[in-house]
Design a protein around this motif. Structure first.
Motif, mmCIF file in Angstrom:
data_model
loop_
_atom_site.group_PDB
_atom_site.id
_atom_site.type_symbol
_atom_site.label_atom_id
_atom_site.label_comp_id
_atom_site.label_asym_id
_atom_site.label_seq_id
_atom_site.Cartn_x
_atom_site.Cartn_y
_atom_site.Cartn_z
ATOM 1 N N ILE A 247 45.010 29.423 42.607
ATOM 2 C CA ILE A 247 43.828 28.580 42.402
ATOM 3 C C ILE A 247 42.730 29.121 43.302
ATOM 4 O O ILE A 247 42.778 28.983 44.529
ATOM 5 N N VAL A 248 41.747 29.761 42.706
ATOM 6 C CA VAL A 248 40.728 30.487 43.473
ATOM 7 C C VAL A 248 39.339 30.130 42.939
ATOM 8 O O VAL A 248 39.196 29.456 41.919
ATOM 9 N N TRP A 249 38.319 30.585 43.647
ATOM 10 C CA TRP A 249 36.965 30.441 43.123
ATOM 11 C C TRP A 249 36.825 31.294 41.871
ATOM 12 O O TRP A 249 37.393 32.393 41.788
ATOM 13 N N ALA A 250 36.087 30.796 40.892
ATOM 14 C CA ALA A 250 36.049 31.428 39.570
ATOM 15 C C ALA A 250 35.785 32.943 39.615
ATOM 16 O O ALA A 250 36.470 33.700 38.919
ATOM 17 N N PRO A 251 34.805 33.425 40.390
ATOM 18 C CA PRO A 251 34.565 34.874 40.378
ATOM 19 C C PRO A 251 35.716 35.694 40.947
ATOM 20 O O PRO A 251 35.785 36.907 40.718
ATOM 21 N N GLU A 252 36.625 35.036 41.684
ATOM 22 C CA GLU A 252 37.733 35.752 42.312
ATOM 23 C C GLU A 252 38.944 35.875 41.390
ATOM 24 O O GLU A 252 39.898 36.575 41.728
ATOM 25 N N TRP A 253 38.904 35.180 40.241
ATOM 26 C CA TRP A 253 40.073 35.233 39.363
ATOM 27 C C TRP A 253 40.062 36.521 38.541
ATOM 28 O O TRP A 253 39.330 36.653 37.570
ATOM 29 N N ARG A 254 40.863 37.479 38.975
ATOM 30 C CA ARG A 254 41.054 38.762 38.285
ATOM 31 C C ARG A 254 39.740 39.351 37.756
ATOM 32 O O ARG A 254 39.589 39.572 36.543
ATOM 33 N N PRO A 255 38.781 39.606 38.651
ATOM 34 C CA PRO A 255 37.505 40.168 38.182
ATOM 35 C C PRO A 255 37.704 41.519 37.512
ATOM 36 O O PRO A 255 38.568 42.305 37.910
ATOM 37 N N ASP A 256 36.917 41.763 36.475
ATOM 38 C CA ASP A 256 36.962 43.059 35.800
ATOM 39 C C ASP A 256 36.310 44.109 36.684
ATOM 40 O O ASP A 256 35.457 43.791 37.531
ATOM 41 N N PRO A 257 36.678 45.388 36.503
ATOM 42 C CA PRO A 257 35.985 46.447 37.234
ATOM 43 C C PRO A 257 34.484 46.364 36.974
ATOM 44 O O PRO A 257 34.045 46.239 35.843
#
Length: 280
Positions: A247-257
């Motif tokens: 459970i993380v901040w939205a931008p931290e959830w598996r960001p794309d390259p």
């Protein structure tokens, strides 16, 4: 935000009270869409000014939606139930999923007449996607209608999406019960994506600004967003296996390259997560 352009499709007569702003249409405006009314734009601008926030919250949600659907496709999911889907705008679930797997099937669910009318126009000719005019809180009605479409087979893995909608479900409506009802009928298991507004990183000053903004929002929309922190969200997901990174901040959830993760991702005010639904 430009927004005097307006090409909203006409819903059935009497279906829309144009004097009352609507969360789905406000979200559409924040994403730069055109399917909203003046009252929605005015409310969004007033609330953002009161809370000193911008459309980054909406965009963080939309980016998470894109990444979570791609993750589900990579995990073998080929059917989706998008609950509280809102007004279709760029980067819808069927567009993301079908770009990789043209046979992917999507059932959208929303109760806003503008969202439903526009989605039906958008999906005309797409045999693998449809929208249900239903309230996600009425789980039995939604599930019966979804089954009747023939597009979702709950004996197989399914992707269930609750993106930027569950913070509009008050505790009195039993959000945990709603969530687990959907997961319990997913006999083939699958994945659940959830994003949710939170105030857990607020300073005292920001909390006061937010209180004013939420009060403004509630007075105008007759809907109050309910912030929930990470511990509350973890309790909501009891029995499900939250996948990394948790459970993380939205931008931290598996960001794309190439994705830009803000120095302070808590500014998006959105927690995001994906969890595995056990098969049974």
């Amino acid at each position: 935000m430009a927004a005097d352009r307006h090409d909203t499709p006409t819903p059935p007569p009497g279906a829309v009270d144009m004097s009352v702003p609507n969360p789905a249409r406000i979200y559409d405006y924040l994403l730069g869409g055109a399917h909203n009314f003046a009252v929605d734009r005015e409310t969004a601008d007033r609330v953002m000014a009161a809370g000193r926030v911008g459309p980054k919250i909406a965009w963080a949600n939309r980016s998470f939606l894109r990444r979570s659907v791609r993750y589900m496709i990579a995990e073998g999911i080929d059917q989706f139930l998008d609950l509280g889907s809102g007004i279709p705008t760029a980067g819808n679930v069927h567009e993301i999923a079908q770009a990789t797997n043209p046979a992917a099937r999507v059932v959208y669910v929303d109760s806003d007449p503008v969202a439903v009318t526009h989605a039906r126009q958008l999906l005309a000719g797409n045999d693998n996607a449809t929208i249900l005019d239903a309230d996600l809180r009425d789980t039995d009605a939604v599930l019966r209608a979804a089954d009747a479409t023939g597009l979702v087979d709950l004996s197989r893995p399914v992707g269930i999406l609750l993106v930027a909608v569950f913070h509009f479900i008050p505790d009195s409506a039993d959000p945990a019960g709603i969530l687990h009802r959907y997961c319990d009928v997913a006999r083939g298991g699958g994945l659940l994506a959830l994003s949710h507004y939170t105030d857990e990183a607020y300073t005292a000053e920001k909390r006061e600004r937010s209180r004013i903004g939420v009060q403004e929002y509630q007075q105008r929309t007759r809907t109050a967003p309910v912030p929930r922190n990470g511990d509350q969200l973890n309790e909501l997901l009891a029995g499900l296996d939250v996948v990394e990174p948790g459970i993380v901040w939205a931008p931290e959830w598996r960001p794309d390259p190439g994705d830009e993760v803000p120095d302070d991702p808590s500014e998006t005010e959105i927690r995001a997560m994906v969890a595995r639904i056990p098969a049974h």
